[in-house]
Design a protein around this motif. Structure first.
Motif, short mmCIF file in Angstrom:
data_model
loop_
_atom_site.label_atom_id
_atom_site.label_comp_id
_atom_site.label_asym_id
_atom_site.label_seq_id
_atom_site.Cartn_x
_atom_site.Cartn_y
_atom_site.Cartn_z
N GLU A 170 37.23 36.72 33.91
CA GLU A 170 36.39 37.76 33.29
C GLU A 170 35.28 38.19 34.25
OE1 GLU A 170 37.19 39.08 30.43
OE2 GLU A 170 38.64 37.61 29.70
N GLU A 236 40.84 37.18 22.75
CA GLU A 236 41.86 37.18 23.82
C GLU A 236 43.26 37.47 23.28
OE1 GLU A 236 41.26 37.07 27.03
OE2 GLU A 236 39.11 36.80 26.77
N ASP A 270 44.95 39.53 29.64
CA ASP A 270 44.82 38.84 28.36
C ASP A 270 46.13 38.29 27.83
OD1 ASP A 270 42.11 39.01 28.39
OD2 ASP A 270 42.04 40.91 27.31
N HIS A 273 45.54 35.05 29.40
CA HIS A 273 44.41 34.36 28.75
C HIS A 273 44.80 33.85 27.37
CE1 HIS A 273 41.33 36.77 31.37
NE2 HIS A 273 42.02 35.87 32.05
FE LIG Z 1 40.38 38.08 28.74
#
Ligand SMILES: [Fe+2]
Ligand SMILES: [Fe+2]
Length: 349
Positions: A170, A236, A270, A273
């Protein structure tokens, strides 16, 4: 008393509590009385802005405000009373799942077509609505991932290592031009918006403030670390499909390459993630501290609850062709913004 010479301007008050907190920060008045605080509506503009002012002292502060106000015990007492009202309402109003697995499974159920903000923007959003969305979201995205950093010292082992790995991404993986907050600033530049931190606090609606206040609340309290992890997981896990639609919205409205890139990047990042948060952060935390499972569920579900409130607010305005933003110069005496002419669009140029 030292004063921060720089930083965002203090926003206009939105009622008696935020007016008193604002006056206290600028050294011109006393903190609000306990009964004034107790009378504030938990999701209203006044309480949400007052809480936001308290929290922002832990991020960038405000121009002209003593940075040591961050640990002012009298202000912290007021903050605690505001947090109590907000958190009590959230615990009462959020429908919670029976288990972490059920809450996670439900996150992947897509809203009815057209029901979400990203569906609306990708399907029929106009440029002014895309710009308003960026203005509202700028309160978080210009400090993206910062509220979650507070949980790091409160985790250990697998959960800590995985949380730090996601946060590293991030924050650009060591490259300032790839910090997600910077990517969002670039998106704002494409949309002819001002990228200054805190620039749009005055026009952001209470529902937006609540989503950001939730992150600060969960991040700043060790007792809420399970809920912070649940919140982060919800963000996320839902980000990748939402970002795909928002990238489409940017392309369809010719927002510009940086605007497209912000959401394209989140589709990719993501998806990864999501897996790390699910299997390392949540499972790692619950292996260490199984008693936090109900807090993780609360964090997962309360995130959706506040996001839905924000979506309802934005879509209700936009479907009528109205702005979702508050008029910039209005100093409201109560909780609601005054009515304004239907055709008026707030000047965010
Ligand atoms: Fe993220
Ligand atoms: Fe991000």
């Amino acid at each position: 008393m030292a004063h921060d010479p720089q930083g965002p301007r203090l926003p206009a008050a939105r009622g008696p509590v935020s007016a008193a907190v604002r006056a206290y920060l600028s050294g011109t008045g006393a903190l609000p009385a306990a009964d004034t605080v107790a009378a504030a509506a938990p999701y209203g503009d006044d309480l949400q802005l007052a809480l936001y002012l308290c929290y922002e002292l832990h991020y960038r502060g405000f121009a002209g405000v003593d940075p040591d106000r961050e640990w002012d015990p009298d202000l912290l007492r007021v903050r605690a009373a505001l947090e109590h009202l907000f958190l009590t309402a959230l615990r009462e109003d959020t429908p919670v799942h029976a288990s972490v697995d059920e809450a996670l499974a439900d996150l992947l159920v897509e809203p009815v077509e057209g029901a979400g903000v990203s569906h609306f923007l990708s399907g029929e959003g106009e440029r002014w609505q895309v710009r308003e969305y960026a203005v509202q979201r700028s309160l978080y995205h210009l400090k993206e991932a910062d509220p979650h950093a507070w949980v790091l010292p409160r985790l250990s082992g697998r959960a800590k290592a995985a949380m730090a790995a996601v946060e590293f991404d991030e924050w650009g993986g060591g490259r300032p031009e790839r910090v997600h907050a910077q990517l969002f600033a670039d998106l704002m530049t494409d949309l002819d918006l001002d990228t200054a931190y805190g620039r749009y606090l005055d026009v952001a609606c209470a529902e937006t403030l609540a989503t950001v206040n939730l992150m600060s609340l969960l991040g700043l309290h060790r007792s809420l670390r399970g809920a912070l992890v649940g919140h982060f997981a919800a963000v996320e896990i839902t980000s990748s499909p939402g970002s795909r639609r928002l990238a489409e919205a940017m392309r369809r409205t010719d927002a510009g390459p940086a605007a497209e890139h912000f959401y394209d990047e989140h589709v990719e990042a993501d998806a990864v993630h999501e897996q790390v948060v699910r299997h390392e952060v949540i499972e790692g935390l619950l292996a260490d501290e199984p008693h936090l499972a109900s807090d993780v569920v609360f964090g997962l579900d309360v995130t959706g609850f506040l996001e839905d409130r924000l979506a309802d607010r934005l879509l209700a305005a936009w479907r009528k062709g109205e702005s979702s933003l508050r008029p910039a110069s209005q100093e409201s005496a109560g909780d609601g913004a005054a009515a304004r002419p239907e055709s008026e669009k707030v000047d965010i140029s």
